[in-house]
Design a protein around this motif. Sequence first.
Motif, PDB file in Angstrom:
ATOM      1  N   UNK A 262       2.276   8.375   6.730  1.00 10.55           N
ATOM      2  CA  UNK A 262       2.532   7.463   8.041  1.00 10.55           C
ATOM      3  C   UNK A 262       2.060   6.031   7.776  1.00 10.55           C
ATOM      4  N   UNK A 263       2.876   5.170   7.827  1.00 13.46           N
ATOM      5  CA  UNK A 263       2.370   3.631   7.594  1.00 13.46           C
ATOM      6  C   UNK A 263       1.790   2.924   8.739  1.00 13.46           C
ATOM      7  N   UNK A 264       0.633   3.823   9.414  1.00 15.10           N
ATOM      8  CA  UNK A 264      -0.096   3.246  10.563  1.00 15.10           C
ATOM      9  C   UNK A 264      -1.606   3.335   9.980  1.00 15.10           C
ATOM     10  N   UNK A 265      -2.148   2.060  10.753  1.00 17.93           N
ATOM     11  CA  UNK A 265      -3.523   1.876  10.210  1.00 17.93           C
ATOM     12  C   UNK A 265      -4.428   1.781  11.610  1.00 17.93           C
ATOM     13  N   UNK A 266      -5.550   2.199  11.873  1.00 22.32           N
ATOM     14  CA  UNK A 266      -6.263   2.029  12.971  1.00 22.32           C
ATOM     15  C   UNK A 266      -7.738   1.311  12.679  1.00 22.32           C
ATOM     16  N   UNK A 267      -7.968   0.351  13.601  1.00 20.24           N
ATOM     17  CA  UNK A 267      -8.961  -0.636  13.400  1.00 20.24           C
ATOM     18  C   UNK A 267     -10.348   0.385  13.589  1.00 20.24           C
ATOM     19  N   UNK A 268     -11.437   0.079  12.529  1.00 24.79           N
ATOM     20  CA  UNK A 268     -12.349   1.051  12.581  1.00 24.79           C
ATOM     21  C   UNK A 268     -13.571   0.735  13.814  1.00 24.79           C
ATOM     22  N   UNK A 269     -13.419  -0.379  14.462  1.00 25.65           N
ATOM     23  CA  UNK A 269     -14.290  -0.623  15.628  1.00 25.65           C
ATOM     24  C   UNK A 269     -13.457  -0.299  16.943  1.00 25.65           C
ATOM     25  N   UNK A 270     -12.240  -0.929  16.962  1.00 24.24           N
ATOM     26  CA  UNK A 270     -11.427  -1.092  18.295  1.00 24.24           C
ATOM     27  C   UNK A 270     -10.699   0.213  18.570  1.00 24.24           C
ATOM     28  N   UNK A 271     -10.282   0.928  17.454  1.00 26.96           N
ATOM     29  CA  UNK A 271      -9.377   2.079  17.383  1.00 26.96           C
ATOM     30  C   UNK A 271      -7.841   1.434  17.789  1.00 26.96           C
ATOM     31  N   UNK A 272      -7.668   0.177  17.606  1.00 29.58           N
ATOM     32  CA  UNK A 272      -6.333  -0.276  17.839  1.00 29.58           C
ATOM     33  C   UNK A 272      -5.413  -0.095  16.411  1.00 29.58           C
ATOM     34  N   UNK A 273      -3.982   0.373  16.831  1.00 30.57           N
ATOM     35  CA  UNK A 273      -3.266   0.807  15.785  1.00 30.57           C
ATOM     36  C   UNK A 273      -2.413  -0.359  15.054  1.00 30.57           C
ATOM     37  N   UNK A 274      -2.004  -0.425  14.177  1.00 34.99           N
ATOM     38  CA  UNK A 274      -1.028  -1.278  13.664  1.00 34.99           C
ATOM     39  C   UNK A 274      -0.127  -0.468  12.495  1.00 34.99           C
ATOM     40  N   UNK A 275       1.194  -0.810  13.044  1.00 28.68           N
ATOM     41  CA  UNK A 275       2.406   0.070  12.145  1.00 28.68           C
ATOM     42  C   UNK A 275       3.078  -1.023  11.384  1.00 28.68           C
ATOM     43  N   UNK A 276       2.871  -1.073   9.975  1.00 32.33           N
ATOM     44  CA  UNK A 276       3.500  -1.980   9.182  1.00 32.33           C
ATOM     45  C   UNK A 276       3.853  -1.341   7.686  1.00 32.33           C
ATOM     46  N   UNK A 277       5.029  -2.131   7.300  1.00 32.38           N
ATOM     47  CA  UNK A 277       5.493  -1.669   5.798  1.00 32.38           C
ATOM     48  C   UNK A 277       4.857  -2.402   4.745  1.00 32.38           C
ATOM     49  N   UNK A 278       3.964  -3.468   5.121  1.00 30.43           N
ATOM     50  CA  UNK A 278       3.440  -4.029   4.105  1.00 30.43           C
ATOM     51  C   UNK A 278       1.791  -3.830   4.104  1.00 30.43           C
ATOM     52  N   UNK A 279       1.407  -2.930   3.264  1.00 25.20           N
ATOM     53  CA  UNK A 279       0.198  -2.431   3.235  1.00 25.20           C
ATOM     54  C   UNK A 279      -0.693  -3.509   2.803  1.00 25.20           C
ATOM     55  N   UNK A 280      -0.354  -4.354   2.050  1.00 26.42           N
ATOM     56  CA  UNK A 280      -1.292  -5.733   1.351  1.00 26.42           C
ATOM     57  C   UNK A 280      -1.572  -6.694   2.487  1.00 26.42           C
ATOM     58  N   UNK A 281      -1.050  -6.499   3.814  1.00 27.38           N
ATOM     59  CA  UNK A 281      -1.588  -7.518   4.648  1.00 27.38           C
ATOM     60  C   UNK A 281      -2.618  -6.742   5.601  1.00 27.38           C
ATOM     61  N   UNK A 282      -3.084  -5.646   5.388  1.00 26.66           N
ATOM     62  CA  UNK A 282      -4.001  -4.931   6.172  1.00 26.66           C
ATOM     63  C   UNK A 282      -5.371  -4.906   5.251  1.00 26.66           C
ATOM     64  N   UNK A 283      -6.354  -5.384   6.266  1.00 24.59           N
ATOM     65  CA  UNK A 283      -7.654  -5.794   5.637  1.00 24.59           C
ATOM     66  C   UNK A 283      -8.698  -4.426   5.662  1.00 24.59           C
ATOM     67  N   UNK A 284      -9.710  -4.559   5.128  1.00 27.30           N
ATOM     68  CA  UNK A 284     -10.697  -3.180   4.945  1.00 27.30           C
ATOM     69  C   UNK A 284     -11.158  -2.746   6.348  1.00 27.30           C
TER      70      UNK A 284
END
Length: 406
Positions: A262-284
Amino acid sequence: MVNWCPALQSTISDQEVETLEGEQELKVVGRDGIERKVKIGIMHKIRYRICDSDEYLEVATTRPETILADVALAVHPEDDRFARFIGKRVEHPMIEERTIPVIADAAVKREKGTGVLKITPSHDFTDFAVAKRHEEELEAGAFEISCIDEKGIVNGIYEGMDRFEVRKKVVEDLKKVERYGGEMKYENAQISICSRSGDVLEPMPKEQWFLQCDELHGNVRRKLDDGTIKLVPGFMDQKLRDWLDYDEPWCLSRQLLWGHQIPAYRHNQTNEWIVTENASSINLSYTRDKDVLDTWFSSALVPLVTAGWPGSTPPPVPVSLMETGHDILGFWVARMLAVCQHLNGGHLPYHEVLLHGLIRDSSGRKMSKSLGNVIDPNDVIGGISLDEMVKRLRQSTLADDELSKS
């Protein structure tokens, strides 16, 4: 609340749930590897004493093993038998010093069992809904109380025991403290089974991804109404409509090793979700969800993918004809129509559907890899010895009873 399969260690969608009805005996293999016979259609009566009183309320339940997660008892608000108990508290039959409230909710069926329902929101869809409506009357943390884990293993007093072993143990222990009222038959009993594994499902609350289906299904229904979609044989048209009439959100999350992550990413501190098709735009700072998409969702994309999507825009009708087995009309055809038309600018993936029959074995079951009753077409063409077929079966992962049948 989702349908959790302890055997698969994953959620499944509502449409992958099979229901067994009436009184019968079911063989279930626990996570401890032990096969047990589980009776369906039996209710166990449990007595909950009213606090500071000699009176008690008697609950009839098919799942005494969930007693450790009870957070309330519920009665119908218009049931004269129990009206005077609403708002009072009862003693938990097995946990000293724990008391739970008696609440009133119209979802309680007065004619079912004793007319008193024990509420375990972590283990039952109805209980979860009732508890949500009465959240203010329940103790803080009520929705976190759980006694059966993802593997079907019980915690608390019966730590480490299989859920169906605990069912028997709870009855034994209730008898010792004179809180057991005996068995009663339940003619309308139902139990939910995983259509893939055959295991008894465990309802449980989980964070999952869902697809809202009402608009998507409505679009396909309109295409059926105006004749844009044609099914052969024609009588299967109603079967497709029945599937499309089920507008509950579709649970897309699966806890499996294989599949589209699933192309969903959760922020490690805020728990905010981002859904994107471009994984390279996601930081650590973000971590990707480990779940994969439901296999049927991925396979619903076939008409678009074969036409070059997502690298190119698929033609208005990517496939001229869809031919498949009638048994997956809902699992596959309905979902392809719904998902593809949404992703392809409202265009259908195909206009005609040809549904074929099924090759079945001598027991009337359809041929299935999981049942081990499949005949390889190459063996029909080239021939194979009986010894070689048996050897192949013995190298499979079939359960002993299925291996014997095969």
